[in-house]
Design a protein around this motif. Structure first.
Motif, PDB file in Angstrom:
ATOM      1  N   LEU A 148       1.030  -1.100  -0.004  1.00 51.47           N
ATOM      2  CA  LEU A 148       0.020   0.033  -0.058  1.00 51.47           C
ATOM      3  C   LEU A 148       1.036   1.523  -0.129  1.00 51.47           C
ATOM      4  CD1 LEU A 148      -2.854   1.088   0.073  1.00 51.47           C
ATOM      5  CD2 LEU A 148      -2.569   1.034   2.700  1.00 51.47           C
ATOM      6  N   LYS A 149       0.581   1.922  -1.073  1.00 52.51           N
ATOM      7  CA  LYS A 149       1.257   3.475  -1.101  1.00 52.51           C
ATOM      8  C   LYS A 149       0.612   4.578  -0.691  1.00 52.51           C
ATOM      9  CE  LYS A 149       3.855   1.299  -4.865  1.00 52.51           C
ATOM     10  NZ  LYS A 149       3.269  -0.061  -4.586  1.00 52.51           N
ATOM     11  N   GLU A 196      -2.845   6.096  -2.335  1.00 53.78           N
ATOM     12  CA  GLU A 196      -3.931   4.783  -2.900  1.00 53.78           C
ATOM     13  C   GLU A 196      -5.133   4.795  -2.469  1.00 53.78           C
ATOM     14  OE1 GLU A 196      -1.436   1.608  -5.462  1.00 53.78           O
ATOM     15  OE2 GLU A 196      -1.057   1.362  -3.221  1.00 53.78           O
ATOM     16  N   GLN A 197      -6.231   4.019  -3.146  1.00 52.98           N
ATOM     17  CA  GLN A 197      -7.302   3.597  -2.447  1.00 52.98           C
ATOM     18  C   GLN A 197      -7.462   2.300  -1.707  1.00 52.98           C
ATOM     19  OE1 GLN A 197     -10.194   5.825  -2.740  1.00 52.98           O
ATOM     20  NE2 GLN A 197      -9.659   7.428  -4.449  1.00 52.98           N
ATOM     21  N   LEU A 198      -7.623   2.547  -0.333  1.00 50.81           N
ATOM     22  CA  LEU A 198      -7.649   1.242   0.413  1.00 50.81           C
ATOM     23  C   LEU A 198      -9.098   0.882   0.779  1.00 50.81           C
ATOM     24  CD1 LEU A 198      -6.695  -1.263   2.174  1.00 50.81           C
ATOM     25  CD2 LEU A 198      -6.513   0.561   3.922  1.00 50.81           C
ATOM     26  N   ALA A 216      -2.860   6.398   2.630  1.00 48.93           N
ATOM     27  CA  ALA A 216      -3.911   5.929   1.925  1.00 48.93           C
ATOM     28  C   ALA A 216      -5.251   6.722   2.055  1.00 48.93           C
ATOM     29  CB  ALA A 216      -4.384   4.361   1.774  1.00 48.93           C
ATOM     30  N   THR A 223     -14.608   6.054  -4.586  1.00 48.26           N
ATOM     31  CA  THR A 223     -13.163   6.012  -5.388  1.00 48.26           C
ATOM     32  C   THR A 223     -13.067   7.035  -6.463  1.00 48.26           C
ATOM     33  OG1 THR A 223     -13.649   4.061  -6.675  1.00 48.26           O
ATOM     34  CG2 THR A 223     -12.738   3.807  -4.261  1.00 48.26           C
ATOM     35  N   HIS A 245     -12.076   4.825  -9.603  1.00 50.80           N
ATOM     36  CA  HIS A 245     -11.043   4.292  -9.707  1.00 50.80           C
ATOM     37  C   HIS A 245     -10.972   2.756  -9.278  1.00 50.80           C
ATOM     38  CE1 HIS A 245      -6.540   3.882  -9.553  1.00 50.80           C
ATOM     39  NE2 HIS A 245      -6.762   3.597  -8.614  1.00 50.80           N
ATOM     40  N   ASP A 295      -7.287  -0.003  -4.808  1.00 54.10           N
ATOM     41  CA  ASP A 295      -5.790  -0.255  -5.170  1.00 54.10           C
ATOM     42  C   ASP A 295      -5.564  -1.522  -4.219  1.00 54.10           C
ATOM     43  OD1 ASP A 295      -4.875   1.589  -7.170  1.00 54.10           O
ATOM     44  OD2 ASP A 295      -5.470   2.843  -5.423  1.00 54.10           O
ATOM     45  N   ALA A 342      -9.090  -2.071  -8.567  1.00 57.59           N
ATOM     46  CA  ALA A 342      -8.309  -1.324  -9.533  1.00 57.59           C
ATOM     47  C   ALA A 342      -7.743  -2.192 -10.423  1.00 57.59           C
ATOM     48  CB  ALA A 342      -7.486  -0.110  -8.884  1.00 57.59           C
ATOM     49  N   ASN A 401      -4.089  -3.493 -11.424  1.00 59.71           N
ATOM     50  CA  ASN A 401      -2.810  -3.761 -10.749  1.00 59.71           C
ATOM     51  C   ASN A 401      -3.382  -3.724  -9.005  1.00 59.71           C
ATOM     52  OD1 ASN A 401      -1.095  -4.667 -12.583  1.00 59.71           O
ATOM     53  ND2 ASN A 401      -0.478  -2.587 -13.015  1.00 59.71           N
ATOM     54  N   GLY A 402      -4.426  -3.818  -8.681  1.00 52.93           N
ATOM     55  CA  GLY A 402      -4.961  -3.814  -7.497  1.00 52.93           C
ATOM     56  C   GLY A 402      -4.366  -5.262  -6.744  1.00 52.93           C
TER      57      GLY A 402
END
Length: 198
Positions: free
Chosen positions: A9-10, A13-15, A37, A76, A79, A82, A101, A103-104
């Protein structure tokens, strides 16, 4: 472990946190926010959604509604998630993966709903998504370096007050049956504690 080490998780990003009002869900909301996030909390009752929001969730959705994926899409900005933190399992897990998303990462940590879903293999293909399992009981033995990194970070957040263990209700030992019923009916908010002795 689930969000940083495995979910990668970056910040920004959406968690999506399923079962957001439970003990692990509330912890995931807090850790997600600390990692930068934007957190969407999914829970089954208004009380649980309000509880999740009070611990930092940026948006909430009711995953018992048939159109909850539309609400997630809106939350989101179209989106998708993620990273999905999933202690729930069952049908809601499959629906969540459908909203991942590109590459989630869908991180599975348990099956509170009681059923283990079967993911159609075309979904990871279509979404470019990953399904990742995290068995906390095996991490210390199999990945001691990762365990040490995570514990060091969690300890730092606990010590400076940025991460707060959330105890929803404390039961006397004589009331352990009520505690078990609360757990079985998924009525708990945060962690439940059964006090042994005075």
């Amino acid at each position: 472990m689930a969000l940083g080490e495995r979910g990668s998780l970056k910040a920004g990003e959406q968690l999506l946190v399923l079962g957001a009002a439970g003990g692990t869900g509330i912890a995931a909301i807090q850790v997600g926010k600390l990692l930068g996030a934007r957190v969407v909390a999914a829970a089954s009752t208004e009380e649980k959604r309000n509880f999740a929001a009070s611990f930092g969730a940026d948006a909430v959705v009711d995953y018992t509604k048939p159109d909850w994926r539309d609400a997630l899409k809106d939350a989101t900005g179209g989106h998708g998630a993620d990273v999905i933190f999933d202690p729930v399992g069952g049908e809601v897990s499959l629906q969540a993966f459908r909203s991942i998303a590109w590459n989630g990462r869908h991180v599975v940590v348990g099956f509170a709903a009681g059923s283990i879903p079967a993911l159609p293999f075309n979904l990871p293909l279509l979404k470019g998504g990953l399904l990742i399992g995290v068995d906390a009981a095996q991490i210390a033995r199999r990945e001691p370096d990762a365990q040490a990194r995570v514990m060091t970070q969690l300890s730092a957040w606990l010590n400076d007050g940025r991460l707060t263990p959330v105890v929803g209700k404390v039961f006397a030992f004589d009331d352990f049956r009520a505690a078990f019923t609360t757990m079985q009916t998924r009525a708990a908010l945060g962690k439940m504690v059964v006090r042994i002795g005075s």
